[in-house]
Design a protein around this motif. Structure first.
Motif, PDB file in Angstrom:
ATOM      1  N   ILE A 121       0.826  -1.208   0.000  1.00 22.91           N
ATOM      2  CA  ILE A 121       0.000   0.000   0.000  1.00 22.91           C
ATOM      3  C   ILE A 121       0.864   1.262   0.000  1.00 22.91           C
ATOM      4  O   ILE A 121       0.677   2.157  -0.830  1.00 22.91           O
ATOM      5  CB  ILE A 121      -0.964   0.006   1.199  1.00 22.91           C
ATOM      6  CG1 ILE A 121      -1.828  -1.265   1.190  1.00 22.91           C
ATOM      7  CG2 ILE A 121      -1.839   1.250   1.172  1.00 22.91           C
ATOM      8  CD1 ILE A 121      -2.712  -1.397  -0.013  1.00 22.91           C
ATOM      9  N   LEU A 122       1.828   1.349   0.922  1.00 22.49           N
ATOM     10  CA  LEU A 122       2.629   2.565   1.024  1.00 22.49           C
ATOM     11  C   LEU A 122       3.475   2.816  -0.233  1.00 22.49           C
ATOM     12  O   LEU A 122       3.547   3.961  -0.702  1.00 22.49           O
ATOM     13  CB  LEU A 122       3.509   2.513   2.274  1.00 22.49           C
ATOM     14  CG  LEU A 122       2.744   2.428   3.613  1.00 22.49           C
ATOM     15  CD1 LEU A 122       3.714   2.531   4.784  1.00 22.49           C
ATOM     16  CD2 LEU A 122       1.683   3.504   3.709  1.00 22.49           C
ATOM     17  N   PRO A 123       4.134   1.807  -0.812  1.00 28.60           N
ATOM     18  CA  PRO A 123       4.839   2.078  -2.080  1.00 28.60           C
ATOM     19  C   PRO A 123       3.894   2.511  -3.200  1.00 28.60           C
ATOM     20  O   PRO A 123       4.277   3.295  -4.068  1.00 28.60           O
ATOM     21  CB  PRO A 123       5.520   0.744  -2.402  1.00 28.60           C
ATOM     22  CG  PRO A 123       5.644   0.056  -1.084  1.00 28.60           C
ATOM     23  CD  PRO A 123       4.436   0.461  -0.299  1.00 28.60           C
ATOM     24  N   PHE A 124       2.665   1.993  -3.186  1.00 29.27           N
ATOM     25  CA  PHE A 124       1.687   2.379  -4.216  1.00 29.27           C
ATOM     26  C   PHE A 124       1.385   3.876  -4.159  1.00 29.27           C
ATOM     27  O   PHE A 124       1.141   4.514  -5.198  1.00 29.27           O
ATOM     28  CB  PHE A 124       0.413   1.542  -4.022  1.00 29.27           C
ATOM     29  CG  PHE A 124      -0.853   2.219  -4.451  1.00 29.27           C
ATOM     30  CD1 PHE A 124      -1.169   2.365  -5.791  1.00 29.27           C
ATOM     31  CD2 PHE A 124      -1.745   2.715  -3.511  1.00 29.27           C
ATOM     32  CE1 PHE A 124      -2.341   2.989  -6.185  1.00 29.27           C
ATOM     33  CE2 PHE A 124      -2.906   3.340  -3.891  1.00 29.27           C
ATOM     34  CZ  PHE A 124      -3.206   3.482  -5.237  1.00 29.27           C
ATOM     35  N   LEU A 125       1.414   4.465  -2.965  1.00 28.62           N
ATOM     36  CA  LEU A 125       1.099   5.888  -2.827  1.00 28.62           C
ATOM     37  C   LEU A 125       2.088   6.749  -3.606  1.00 28.62           C
ATOM     38  O   LEU A 125       1.725   7.831  -4.080  1.00 28.62           O
ATOM     39  CB  LEU A 125       1.104   6.288  -1.351  1.00 28.62           C
ATOM     40  CG  LEU A 125       0.089   5.566  -0.451  1.00 28.62           C
ATOM     41  CD1 LEU A 125       0.212   6.032   0.988  1.00 28.62           C
ATOM     42  CD2 LEU A 125      -1.331   5.779  -0.955  1.00 28.62           C
ATOM     43  N   GLN A 126       3.308   6.286  -3.736  1.00 24.31           N
ATOM     44  CA  GLN A 126       4.309   7.068  -4.448  1.00 24.31           C
ATOM     45  C   GLN A 126       4.137   6.975  -5.962  1.00 24.31           C
ATOM     46  O   GLN A 126       4.777   7.715  -6.708  1.00 24.31           O
ATOM     47  CB  GLN A 126       5.711   6.612  -4.052  1.00 24.31           C
ATOM     48  CG  GLN A 126       5.979   6.730  -2.556  1.00 24.31           C
ATOM     49  CD  GLN A 126       7.392   6.344  -2.174  1.00 24.31           C
ATOM     50  OE1 GLN A 126       8.261   6.267  -3.018  1.00 24.31           O
ATOM     51  NE2 GLN A 126       7.612   6.104  -0.889  1.00 24.31           N
ATOM     52  N   GLN A 127       3.261   6.065  -6.415  1.00 21.29           N
ATOM     53  CA  GLN A 127       3.035   5.910  -7.850  1.00 21.29           C
ATOM     54  C   GLN A 127       1.897   6.784  -8.363  1.00 21.29           C
ATOM     55  O   GLN A 127       1.693   6.885  -9.570  1.00 21.29           O
ATOM     56  CB  GLN A 127       2.722   4.445  -8.175  1.00 21.29           C
ATOM     57  CG  GLN A 127       3.790   3.469  -7.737  1.00 21.29           C
ATOM     58  CD  GLN A 127       3.338   2.025  -7.913  1.00 21.29           C
ATOM     59  OE1 GLN A 127       2.332   1.758  -8.552  1.00 21.29           O
ATOM     60  NE2 GLN A 127       4.083   1.097  -7.328  1.00 21.29           N
ATOM     61  N   ILE A 128       1.133   7.385  -7.449  1.00 26.46           N
ATOM     62  CA  ILE A 128      -0.038   8.177  -7.862  1.00 26.46           C
ATOM     63  C   ILE A 128       0.454   9.431  -8.578  1.00 26.46           C
ATOM     64  O   ILE A 128       1.231  10.216  -8.022  1.00 26.46           O
ATOM     65  CB  ILE A 128      -0.892   8.529  -6.641  1.00 26.46           C
ATOM     66  CG1 ILE A 128      -1.415   7.236  -5.993  1.00 26.46           C
ATOM     67  CG2 ILE A 128      -2.049   9.426  -7.032  1.00 26.46           C
ATOM     68  CD1 ILE A 128      -2.182   7.453  -4.724  1.00 26.46           C
ATOM     69  N   PRO A 129      -0.006   9.648  -9.797  1.00 27.16           N
ATOM     70  CA  PRO A 129       0.584  10.735 -10.586  1.00 27.16           C
ATOM     71  C   PRO A 129       0.058  12.120 -10.238  1.00 27.16           C
ATOM     72  O   PRO A 129       0.798  13.092 -10.315  1.00 27.16           O
ATOM     73  CB  PRO A 129       0.206  10.345 -12.026  1.00 27.16           C
ATOM     74  CG  PRO A 129      -1.049   9.537 -11.892  1.00 27.16           C
ATOM     75  CD  PRO A 129      -0.950   8.820 -10.582  1.00 27.16           C
TER      76      PRO A 129
END
Length: 921
Positions: free
Chosen positions: A528-536
């Motif tokens: 979940i936390l790494p996914f947050l850094q992918q939000i454009p």
């Protein structure tokens, strides 16, 4: 146990034999599978009713069987008459088709042993329900024994019979002739159906407006199965041998009385003298007592009284009875509307289904489940009606048990789960997802329910995606963890990343934040936390959603973020987001509040860790120092101490004898010194210092050989060893902080021994030569053996050489030779005393020998031992103190002289202290 099994076996065998004997050979068995005996019905309850299924379609049916053995006691003529009467009734029923008449699925078949025909599924006859259990299986089934009619069932049942009679009288021009509870059948849905047309009479002139019916005269000598039930017959049948449609209405009045009076008719008839009984009955009907109708509901009591009138013309007809206020009950009207749905168009149906949820709670569960539910599920074949029917079906499902839901509702819902049009179907299911996940079996959830949710997340409609994301948190606790982890979460992440709708992206983040508590800590950190850094996108709503997930994870007691992740990933990401230009002041403050909380916790956790580590080091050091066994071993047995040093520093083949006579002479003193002796020795040293300061040095006679340079070197080396031994004994009683258990110091092996300024290896004050660099020494020593230190130093085997007690007699006397006479008794007690002043020539003022430069303080020294810290055996501490983390920093806390390098290249105490501060924090 065996007797019970035998009894069960005999019962099953008997039932099977009854069925087999009754139906065997009948053509009905070719197409239908006959099941268990469930009820009885027809004239005199002579028909046994079995449940069954059609072999080709598995369609459920009821099989009516008449066993000819029942009439074996009658004469052949009577038998034939009974068989003909029964055949006539079934054949007439087969020709008639109406919703209020029992539907025949397979016509009558006759075999040598029985008559049989098949109808729609049946529950029981009204007579069975009212307590007449003739020709029922033994024991009586509990569902019949415990069956109680609800008011709405009674009202609608009587309305259905009235409608059936209206069809017969107006549509077919027929009189039933034997309307009684035995000939009223309750089908599996609870609807009341008419059968038993054995004595029906058709009109002689069906085309005329006024039909005429010919009635047979009562024949008392005929078998009972060849005659109608006299207790439900109108008086004119017997007394005037006439009948018409009003005669059936009288029978309906008696049926209504029986329904409200536990199956009892109005009058009991003496079948042996029926004419006299009917004459008496006629008189009672003319002046009926109000007590006769006491149990009938007041709103229908007057109508029943009219139906039981002696005069046929007074009786209401069937069509009039369907319109009385008694049948205007909400439940009865609802059930009536369901029965006429096939006549309605979609608009009328949709309006009715919209209002149905208000009515369903007022109806009994049995009526809803067995009467209304089948009518609703039959509409699932019409996609346009599904959005109107589905809410009612799910409302019924909420009141059902899990078993009823799986058995009665789920089979019809499963095809609907896969329908994608109209879109309202998906929305309705999403709103009731908690119900579906609670009552649907796990396998069906995996195969039918969750795929529907996944389709909603991937739907092209933004509204469906938003609704799905809003609803998922309400039932997330009901989803099994593997499905959530492997199927649901990836689709939510995909919807967030791929959508062009800001609302979907924000709702995705909100949905994830709400279901965090159902996830595993490491799954959140890894996925979940790494996914947050992918939000454009960087809209404020998205940034606050990201902050919310970080905050929920950080503050949740089950989750939490490790300090390593905070320091390396979470905080850098949040800090970069916090300075986004799209954020307003309040949003920026929210970011900073979370960032400060994270920093505070990271600081507290790491500080606590370091403090605990330090405490553990101190405790371990204290334990090792205070261990009496190891200390006594060091004090009492120098050879074994030498062996310890060998183990630590890797010295091989060097024994304690290499240190000469002085070291061996000091060993007994080390072993025998007590606290009192140490105190006495200290006093002697003080007195010697006073004498030296007050009196001139007296010349001593020495042996001529002692003046040689070699003897001086040997004696100096011996003195150095003995002083180091003395310091070690003093330190043995000095407590030091304990080191941390398990902490080790890296060794620095060297291929060549470290030497002093005169090229001799340095001794450590015990029995071995040391393999580390020393300070400038103005004396020679013996060559070391081939083995140097090469092991790991531990606190249990490394003495603390960093804190020699004092440098006696040298304070403030840099131009005088040190007076060591007080130590002579310790070194050589049995030899003539030779003072240190006599061992060498008197030094010239202002000059300093290498010996004095080693032990004497510099010109600007303020206190003893403030120059170079003396390490092992007078060696400035380089390796032993600076590199070993087990040494206590308190031992190096004296103020240091100006930093400089001594001739041997070893750092002075100031740089050592700085290194130790860096090491211990």
């Amino acid at each position: 146990m065996e007797s019970m099994l035998n009894k069960l076996k005999s019962t099953v065998t008997k039932v099977t034999a009854d069925v087999t004997s009754a139906v065997m050979g009948n053509p009905v068995t070719r197409e239908f599978e006959v099941g268990r005996h469930i009820a009885s019905g027809g004239p005199g309850l002579c028909w046994r009713i079995y449940n069954g299924t059609k072999k080709s379609t598995k369609q459920e049916v009821a099989v009516f069987v008449f066993d000819k053995k029942m009439i074996d006691k009658h004469q052949k003529f009577d038998k034939d008459q009974i068989i003909d009467s029964l055949k006539k009734g079934v054949q007439q029923l087969t020709r008639l088709r109406h919703p209020r008449l029992l539907t025949v699925q397979h016509p009558l078949e006759e075999s040598r042993d029985c008559l049989a025909f098949c109808t729609e599924p049946v529950f029981a006859s009204l007579s069975n329900v009212l307590g007449q259990w003739d020709n029922l299986p033994s024991p009586v089934p509990n569902d019949i024994k415990e069956y109680k009619l609800y008011d709405v069932e009674t009202k609608y049942g009587l309305l259905q019979i009235s409608e059936g009679l209206s069809f017969l009288h107006s549509g077919v021009k027929m009189v039933h002739g034997n309307l009684c509870p035995e000939n009223i059948i309750l089908n599996k849905s609870g609807a009341w159906k008419i059968m038993g047309f054995d004595f029906s009479i058709s009109s002689n002139n069906p085309s005329d407006a006024e039909p005429k019916y010919t009635c047979k005269e009562w024949e008392p000598n005929l078998p009972p199965l060849c005659l109608p039930n006299p207790e439900y017959l109108a008086p004119e049948y017997i007394l005037s041998v006439s009948c018409d449609s009003a005669s059936d209405m009288y029978s309906l009045g008696v049926v209504m009385h029986a329904v409200f009076n536990e199956g009892k008719p109005v009058f009991q008839v003496n079948k042996h003298d029926i004419f006299k009984s009917f004459s008496r009955q006629l008189d009672q009907l003319s002046s009926m007592s109000p007590a006769v109708l006491n149990k009938i509901p007041e709103e229908v009591r007057e109508h029943v009284k009219m139906l039981l009138s002696v005069t046929p013309n007074v009786r209401p007809d069937a069509d009039q009875m369907t319109k009385i206020p008694f049948f205007d009950d909400v439940g009865a009207v609802t059930l009536q509307y369901f029965d006429s749905l096939f006549q309605r168009d979609n608009l009328q149906k949709s309006q009715f289904y919209k209002g149905l949820p208000k009515v369903l709670p007022k109806l009994p569960k049995r009526v809803v489940v067995y009467r209304i539910l089948p009518a609703l599920t039959s509409e699932f074949v019409n996609p346009d009606m599904v959005p109107f029917v589905l809410p009612n079906v799910l409302l019924i499902a909420e009141e059902c048990t899990k078993d009823e839901y799986v058995r009665l509702i789920l089979p019809d819902l499963t095809p609907v789960f896969k329908q994608q049009e109209p879109v309202q179907i998906l929305l309705i299911f999403l709103q009731k997802m908690d119900l579906l996940l609670t009552k649907t079996p796990a396998e069906d959830i995996k195969n039918s329910v969750l795929p529907m949710v996944y389709r909603a997340l991937e739907a092209p409609s933004v509204q469906i995606q938003e609704l799905c994301l809003n609803i998922i948190p309400t039932f997330a606790n009901l989803i099994d963890y593997p499905s959530m982890k492997n199927s649901l979460i990836p689709r939510i992440k995909s919807a967030c990343l791929q959508t062009s709708s800001l609302a979907v992206r924000v709702n995705s983040l909100v949905c994830l934040g709400k279901i965090l508590e159902y996830l595993d800590k490491w799954f959140v950190i890894d996925e979940i936390l790494p996914f947050l850094q992918q939000i454009p996108s960087r809209e404020p709503a998205v940034l606050m959603g990201i902050l919310g997930i970080y905050k929920c994870t950080f503050s949740h007691k089950k989750l939490g973020i490790p300090k390593e992740h905070l320091a390396t990933k979470s905080l850098p990401h949040l800090v970069s987001l916090s300075i986004d230009n799209n954020l307003n002041l309040n949003q920026f403050n929210s970011f900073m509040m979370v960032i400060r909380d994270m920093l505070s916790r990271m600081e507290a956790e790491h500080k606590t860790k370091l403090e605990q580590l330090h405490v553990m080091q101190e405790q371990q050091r204290s334990i090792n120092i205070s261990n009496p066994g190891s200390q006594s071993e060091d004090i009492k047995s120098p050879p074994s101490s030498g062996n310890q040093i060998d183990d630590i520093f890797g010295s091989s083949g060097v024994n304690g004898k290499e240190n000469g006579t002085a070291a061996s002479t000091s060993q007994p003193n080390r072993m025998s010194l007590t606290l009192e002796e140490k105190q006495r020795l200290a006093k002697e040293q003080e007195q010697a210092a006073k004498l030296r300061n007050q009196q001139p040095l007296a010349p001593q006679t020495i042996k001529p050989a002692a003046t040689t340079n070699a003897q001086t070197k040997d004696l100096t080396s011996s003195l150095l060893n003995n002083m180091t031994s003395l310091s070690s004994m003093s330190l043995a009683n000095t407590p030091r902080p304990a080191p941390v258990q398990g902490t080790t110091m890296a060794a620095f092996p060297s291929t060549t021994p470290m030497v002093g300024s005169m090229g001799a290896p340095v001794s450590n004050g015990f029995n071995q030569t040391m393999g580390f660099q020393t300070g400038a020494m103005g004396m020679g020593m013996r060559q070391a053996g081939p083995g140097l230190y090469g092991g790991m130093a531990t606190t249990t085997s490394t003495p603390n050489f960093g804190a020699l007690a004092q440098n006696h007699g040298l304070a403030g006397q840099s131009n005088k030779a040190p007076d060591m006479s007080a130590l002579d008794s310790l070194f050589t007690p049995n030899k003539p005393k030779v003072t240190l002043n006599q061992m060498g020539p008197n030094p010239t003022p202002g000059a300093s020998t290498p010996w004095l430069s080693q032990f004497g303080p510099p010109q600007n020294a303020q206190t003893p031992m403030q120059g170079v810290p003396v390490g092992m055996g007078g060696v400035p501490s380089g390796f032993g103190m600076q590199a070993n983390p087990f040494f206590s920093p308190q031992n190096f806390s004296q103020p240091a002289a100006a930093p400089s390098m001594n001739p041997g290249g070893i750092k002075h105490s100031a740089s050592v202290n700085n290194d130790l501060k860096d090491l211990f924090g």
